[in-house]
Design a protein around this motif. Structure first.
Motif, PDB file in Angstrom:
ATOM      1  N   THR A  49       1.015  -1.225  -0.059  1.00 16.12           N
ATOM      2  CA  THR A  49      -0.100  -0.224  -0.090  1.00 16.12           C
ATOM      3  C   THR A  49       0.919   1.316   0.029  1.00 16.12           C
ATOM      4  O   THR A  49       0.663   2.042  -0.860  1.00 16.12           O
ATOM      5  CB  THR A  49      -0.880  -0.167   1.218  1.00 16.12           C
ATOM      6  N   LEU A  50       1.915   1.392   0.660  1.00 17.92           N
ATOM      7  CA  LEU A  50       2.746   2.622   0.825  1.00 17.92           C
ATOM      8  C   LEU A  50       3.586   2.690  -0.506  1.00 17.92           C
ATOM      9  O   LEU A  50       3.812   3.754  -0.992  1.00 17.92           O
ATOM     10  CB  LEU A  50       3.684   2.264   1.834  1.00 17.92           C
ATOM     11  N   PRO A 106       1.268   6.248  -3.968  1.00 16.06           N
ATOM     12  CA  PRO A 106       1.726   7.364  -4.631  1.00 16.06           C
ATOM     13  C   PRO A 106       1.641   7.082  -6.178  1.00 16.06           C
ATOM     14  O   PRO A 106       1.570   8.118  -7.027  1.00 16.06           O
ATOM     15  CB  PRO A 106       3.141   7.548  -4.096  1.00 16.06           C
ATOM     16  N   LEU A 107       1.969   5.946  -6.438  1.00 11.56           N
ATOM     17  CA  LEU A 107       1.959   5.654  -7.811  1.00 11.56           C
ATOM     18  C   LEU A 107       0.739   5.727  -8.815  1.00 11.56           C
ATOM     19  O   LEU A 107       0.202   6.271  -9.525  1.00 11.56           O
ATOM     20  CB  LEU A 107       2.446   4.133  -8.267  1.00 11.56           C
ATOM     21  N   VAL A 112      -3.558   8.763 -11.656  1.00 15.40           N
ATOM     22  CA  VAL A 112      -4.901   9.564 -11.758  1.00 15.40           C
ATOM     23  C   VAL A 112      -4.765  10.839 -12.096  1.00 15.40           C
ATOM     24  O   VAL A 112      -5.441  11.310 -13.029  1.00 15.40           O
ATOM     25  CB  VAL A 112      -5.717   9.325 -10.550  1.00 15.40           C
ATOM     26  N   GLN A 113      -3.769  11.662 -11.553  1.00 15.07           N
ATOM     27  CA  GLN A 113      -3.667  13.145 -11.851  1.00 15.07           C
ATOM     28  C   GLN A 113      -3.082  13.384 -13.169  1.00 15.07           C
ATOM     29  O   GLN A 113      -3.406  14.413 -13.825  1.00 15.07           O
ATOM     30  CB  GLN A 113      -2.595  13.552 -10.996  1.00 15.07           C
TER      31      GLN A 113
END
Length: 108
Positions: free
Chosen positions: A10-11, A15-16, A21-22
């Motif tokens: 999860t960590l 961020p990926l 998505v951005q």
């Protein structure tokens, strides 16, 4: 052990996922400035209204003590009721049933 591996994944993956998505979302157009920016002009002065001096109130003399300095703010007769009963002075044993005032939980 499985929770530890899930936390590590999860960590690393969070961020990926956010970056992906951005990059897919549409960008908002930047608004064009409507006025040219003038960096050399100072801001206009702020006008502070001044109250006229009142005729009935004397101005305090700075550096001088106040007229009522040292007097207690609350004293009997100045907003507080007068004392009607003198304080009780207990002599002898403090915790004996005979020394307790009548009506108290310690009286017998």
């Amino acid at each position: 052990m499985i929770y530890r591996n899930f936390a590590i994944c999860t960590l690393i993956a969070a961020p990926l996922i956010v970056l992906a998505v951005q990059s897919m979302l549409p960008k908002a157009p930047e608004p064009a400035p409507t006025q040219p920016i003038i960096a050399d002009a100072p801001p206009p002065p702020v006008i502070i209204p001044v109250a006229p001096p009142s005729a009935g109130v004397d101005a305090p003399a700075f550096g001088q003590p106040m007229a009522e300095a040292g007097k207690p703010m609350l004293a009997p007769g100045a907003g507080l009721p007068e004392t009607t009963v003198a304080p009780t002075v207990v002599t002898g044993q403090m915790f004996s049933p005979d020394a307790a005032p009548a009506g108290s939980p310690n009286a017998e």
